[in-house]
Design a protein around this motif. Structure first.
Motif, PDB file in Angstrom:
ATOM      1  N   VAL A 196       0.812  -1.222   0.000  1.00 26.44           N
ATOM      2  CA  VAL A 196       0.000   0.000   0.000  1.00 26.44           C
ATOM      3  C   VAL A 196       0.848   1.275   0.000  1.00 26.44           C
ATOM      4  O   VAL A 196       0.310   2.370  -0.171  1.00 26.44           O
ATOM      5  CB  VAL A 196      -0.977   0.027   1.199  1.00 26.44           C
ATOM      6  N   ASP A 197       2.158   1.133   0.191  1.00 25.27           N
ATOM      7  CA  ASP A 197       3.018   2.325   0.209  1.00 25.27           C
ATOM      8  C   ASP A 197       2.966   3.078  -1.119  1.00 25.27           C
ATOM      9  O   ASP A 197       3.082   4.310  -1.154  1.00 25.27           O
ATOM     10  CB  ASP A 197       4.473   1.931   0.513  1.00 25.27           C
ATOM     11  N   ASP A 198       2.802   2.333  -2.220  1.00 20.70           N
ATOM     12  CA  ASP A 198       2.749   2.951  -3.549  1.00 20.70           C
ATOM     13  C   ASP A 198       1.311   3.104  -4.054  1.00 20.70           C
ATOM     14  O   ASP A 198       1.082   3.234  -5.261  1.00 20.70           O
ATOM     15  CB  ASP A 198       3.550   2.112  -4.562  1.00 20.70           C
ATOM     16  N   LEU A 199       0.341   3.069  -3.135  1.00 23.94           N
ATOM     17  CA  LEU A 199      -1.073   3.069  -3.535  1.00 23.94           C
ATOM     18  C   LEU A 199      -1.449   4.315  -4.328  1.00 23.94           C
ATOM     19  O   LEU A 199      -2.086   4.221  -5.385  1.00 23.94           O
ATOM     20  CB  LEU A 199      -1.962   2.942  -2.296  1.00 23.94           C
ATOM     21  N   GLN A 200      -1.061   5.495  -3.833  1.00 28.07           N
ATOM     22  CA  GLN A 200      -1.409   6.741  -4.524  1.00 28.07           C
ATOM     23  C   GLN A 200      -0.845   6.757  -5.936  1.00 28.07           C
ATOM     24  O   GLN A 200      -1.524   7.148  -6.892  1.00 28.07           O
ATOM     25  CB  GLN A 200      -0.890   7.937  -3.735  1.00 28.07           C
ATOM     26  N   LYS A 201       0.388   6.308  -6.076  1.00 30.85           N
ATOM     27  CA  LYS A 201       1.039   6.272  -7.385  1.00 30.85           C
ATOM     28  C   LYS A 201       0.310   5.306  -8.324  1.00 30.85           C
ATOM     29  O   LYS A 201       0.034   5.638  -9.484  1.00 30.85           O
ATOM     30  CB  LYS A 201       2.497   5.841  -7.219  1.00 30.85           C
TER      31      LYS A 201
ATOM     32  N   GLU B 214      -4.072   0.931  10.653  1.00 30.51           N
ATOM     33  CA  GLU B 214      -3.695   1.081   9.239  1.00 30.51           C
ATOM     34  C   GLU B 214      -4.940   1.146   8.347  1.00 30.51           C
ATOM     35  O   GLU B 214      -4.995   1.935   7.400  1.00 30.51           O
ATOM     36  CB  GLU B 214      -2.795  -0.080   8.814  1.00 30.51           C
ATOM     37  N   ILE B 215      -5.921   0.334   8.674  1.00 27.14           N
ATOM     38  CA  ILE B 215      -7.176   0.343   7.899  1.00 27.14           C
ATOM     39  C   ILE B 215      -7.866   1.693   8.035  1.00 27.14           C
ATOM     40  O   ILE B 215      -8.327   2.274   7.035  1.00 27.14           O
ATOM     41  CB  ILE B 215      -8.109  -0.805   8.359  1.00 27.14           C
ATOM     42  N   THR B 216      -7.929   2.214   9.264  1.00 29.46           N
ATOM     43  CA  THR B 216      -8.562   3.523   9.506  1.00 29.46           C
ATOM     44  C   THR B 216      -7.840   4.625   8.743  1.00 29.46           C
ATOM     45  O   THR B 216      -8.470   5.485   8.118  1.00 29.46           O
ATOM     46  CB  THR B 216      -8.578   3.847  11.011  1.00 29.46           C
ATOM     47  N   ASN B 217      -6.510   4.604   8.785  1.00 28.15           N
ATOM     48  CA  ASN B 217      -5.707   5.623   8.103  1.00 28.15           C
ATOM     49  C   ASN B 217      -5.908   5.580   6.588  1.00 28.15           C
ATOM     50  O   ASN B 217      -6.012   6.626   5.932  1.00 28.15           O
ATOM     51  CB  ASN B 217      -4.221   5.453   8.434  1.00 28.15           C
ATOM     52  N   LEU B 218      -5.972   4.367   6.038  1.00 28.87           N
ATOM     53  CA  LEU B 218      -6.161   4.215   4.594  1.00 28.87           C
ATOM     54  C   LEU B 218      -7.526   4.752   4.158  1.00 28.87           C
ATOM     55  O   LEU B 218      -7.645   5.448   3.149  1.00 28.87           O
ATOM     56  CB  LEU B 218      -6.029   2.740   4.188  1.00 28.87           C
TER      57      LEU B 218
ATOM     58  N   LEU C 128     -12.545   3.749  -0.878  1.00 34.39           N
ATOM     59  CA  LEU C 128     -11.626   2.608  -0.844  1.00 34.39           C
ATOM     60  C   LEU C 128     -12.304   1.438  -0.134  1.00 34.39           C
ATOM     61  O   LEU C 128     -12.912   1.610   0.924  1.00 34.39           O
ATOM     62  CB  LEU C 128     -10.339   2.991  -0.111  1.00 34.39           C
ATOM     63  N   ILE C 129     -12.192   0.243  -0.715  1.00 31.69           N
ATOM     64  CA  ILE C 129     -12.759  -0.955  -0.087  1.00 31.69           C
ATOM     65  C   ILE C 129     -11.606  -1.844   0.370  1.00 31.69           C
ATOM     66  O   ILE C 129     -10.677  -2.114  -0.402  1.00 31.69           O
ATOM     67  CB  ILE C 129     -13.679  -1.714  -1.060  1.00 31.69           C
ATOM     68  N   ILE C 130     -11.670  -2.282   1.611  1.00 29.75           N
ATOM     69  CA  ILE C 130     -10.642  -3.164   2.157  1.00 29.75           C
ATOM     70  C   ILE C 130     -11.305  -4.486   2.527  1.00 29.75           C
ATOM     71  O   ILE C 130     -12.285  -4.512   3.286  1.00 29.75           O
ATOM     72  CB  ILE C 130      -9.970  -2.524   3.390  1.00 29.75           C
ATOM     73  N   LEU C 131     -10.803  -5.592   1.965  1.00 31.73           N
ATOM     74  CA  LEU C 131     -11.439  -6.888   2.178  1.00 31.73           C
ATOM     75  C   LEU C 131     -10.414  -8.013   2.171  1.00 31.73           C
ATOM     76  O   LEU C 131      -9.226  -7.796   1.882  1.00 31.73           O
ATOM     77  CB  LEU C 131     -12.512  -7.134   1.113  1.00 31.73           C
ATOM     78  N   SER C 132     -10.896  -9.183   2.478  1.00 39.00           N
ATOM     79  CA  SER C 132     -10.094 -10.398   2.341  1.00 39.00           C
ATOM     80  C   SER C 132     -10.883 -11.366   1.479  1.00 39.00           C
ATOM     81  O   SER C 132     -11.879 -11.940   1.917  1.00 39.00           O
ATOM     82  CB  SER C 132      -9.801 -11.029   3.704  1.00 39.00           C
TER      83      SER C 132
END
Length: 461
Positions: free
Chosen positions: A316-321, A349-353, A360-364
């Motif tokens: 996720v570090d390069d997510l914006q790019k 980390e989820i809250t910050n993202l 943004l959707i965060i899932l497994s």
């Protein structure tokens, strides 16, 4: 074929093949008379020609004292039938042999095989429905979701036709007055009130624009929404597809580049059909076959109306790019970014993202957590308000083209009124607008047009 045929046609109305029951349909002036020759009632001597319309009769179909089958005969007398003609429906046993024996019996006795859509064509020619309603019959048969079914049913019931016919009639009334002015051009007489006419043209223009704009929704409701799942290798694209479909459709492996070709399947979410496409992972590779798959990935992105951009939670570090690069490459695409493998992230980390990135959707995908949030988001991305409000939605590309042509002509009429030009100059545009509106409902038809429309129907409908 703009003339009403007078022969009798026959076709199997149920799917071909073996089944419990098959329905064979006949239509034509002599259909009841012809079937009556080979029908013997189980309840005494009964002539089908004398029975009431919309009645059902048990008996045998007999050829030269040979019983072909025990059947139920439904009688529909003109004009109270689907086609507006005398119609017979024979319910027989579903043996292919029996079906063909009955059909061939009547073909040997003056009946001919129906062309594709000929029953509905006769319904149109006999004024039982207009052309847009006839086309909705085919759409209803082909509907594969609650939404496409509702759109087709609304059109078949005449909602769209009524709206178009009202516009056409109002425009026709003023067109008659305009034509009358042309006949008295030397007397400089004005029969059509210009203010009232301008208001009408403005109203028609607004309605046409609304109908044209509804096609974007109608087209996806009818044909389904193609959704491409894209991302780097091993981000879980195939796992997500399997989770959405609730089955092991795609091969899942820890080895990068497992998916080398697009895998597709359909799913209905909240009554809307989606076609999900699992694509090859995007990366630099020297593997010839994998490169072909990656090329197809970019092709599928071009075709898709929605792109699910899947990102590994560990990257996720390069997510914006990554988001910026994809949006720069496909600026007109609706792209939904999804972080997969949520178990690798802490709650903080989820809250910050989610704070940093909207929508943004965060899932497994593996654990099937967050899938419901994804399906809810997909549903919200489709404007179902018009559908739930029972508004007219255009889903037919032929209607869309005719509406666009009518709109262009109406805008020319509006321009002519604004510029106060001579009536005879924009009278042509009025006629063109009427022509294109008439094309939709069938007030204006050609043999080629009818042939193209009904050739897409199944035989027997």
């Amino acid at each position: 074929m703009n003339t009403i045929p007078n022969d009798t046609i026959i076709a199997l109305a149920t799917p071909s093949g073996v089944g419990a029951i098959a329905v064979i349909r006949l239509s034509g002036e002599k259909s009841i008379e012809i079937v009556n020759q080979f029908f013997k009632s189980k309840f005494g001597k009964k002539e089908l020609t004398n029975v009431k319309s919309h009645t059902i009769h048990l008996g045998n179909i007999i050829e030269n004292d040979r019983i072909i089958d025990e059947v139920l005969i439904s009688v529909f007398k003109n004009p109270q039938s689907y086609t507006g003609e005398n119609v017979i429906e024979i319910n027989c046993h579903g043996s292919v042999y029996i079906q063909q024996e009955i059909i061939q019996l009547f073909i040997k006795n003056g009946v001919r095989n129906a062309d594709p859509g000929e029953f509905t064509l006769r319904a149109f020619l006999n004024g039982k429905m207009d052309l847009s309603q006839a086309e909705a019959v085919a759409d209803l048969i082909a509907s594969n979701s609650a939404a496409s079914h509702q759109v087709a049913l609304q059109q078949m019931r005449g909602g769209f036709s009524t709206e178009i016919e009202n516009l056409r009639q109002q425009l026709l009334n003023f067109a008659s007055l305009i034509e009358l002015e042309l006949d008295f051009a030397e007397e400089d007489v004005e029969f059509a009130d210009r203010t009232e006419f301008n208001n009408l043209v403005t109203k028609i223009s607004a309605v046409l624009k609304r109908l044209i704009d509804s096609f974007a929704l109608g087209n996806v409701l009818k044909n389904g929404i193609p959704v491409a799942i894209v991302g780097e290798p091993n981000v879980g694209k195939s796992t997500l597809l399997n989770a959405l479909l609730n089955e092991e459709k795609a091969i899942v492996s820890h080895i990068a580049g497992t998916t080398r070709d697009a895998i597709e399947d359909d799913i209905s979410i909240e009554g809307i059909a989606y076609r999900f496409i699992d694509t090859a992972g995007i990366r630099e590779t020297k593997d010839f076959v994998e490169n072909i798959g990656i090329k197809k990935t970019f092709e599928n992105i071009e075709k898709a109306q929605l792109v699910l951009h899947l990102v590994d939670a560990s990257k996720v570090d390069d997510l914006q790019k990554n988001i910026s690069e994809l949006k720069d490459k496909y600026p007109t695409k609706n792209i939904l970014t999804i972080i997969n493998k949520a178990d690798l992230l802490s709650d903080t980390e989820i809250t910050n993202l989610k704070t940093q990135f909207s929508n943004l959707i965060i899932l497994s995908a593996k654990e099937k957590t967050g899938i419901h949030e994804l399906t809810n988001t997909l549903t919200h991305l489709v404007n179902k308000g018009a559908l739930s409000n029972n508004e007219t939605i255009v889903s037919n590309s032929r209607h869309f083209e005719a509406l666009n042509n009518a709109y262009t002509s109406i805008k020319e009429v509006q321009k002519g009124i604004d510029q106060n030009i001579s009536t005879d100059l924009f009278a042509i545009d009025i006629r063109q607008a009427l022509f294109h509106l008439g094309e939709i409902t069938g007030e204006v038809t050609t043999e080629d047009l009818l042939g193209n429309i009904f050739a897409n129907f199944c035989i027997g409908k």
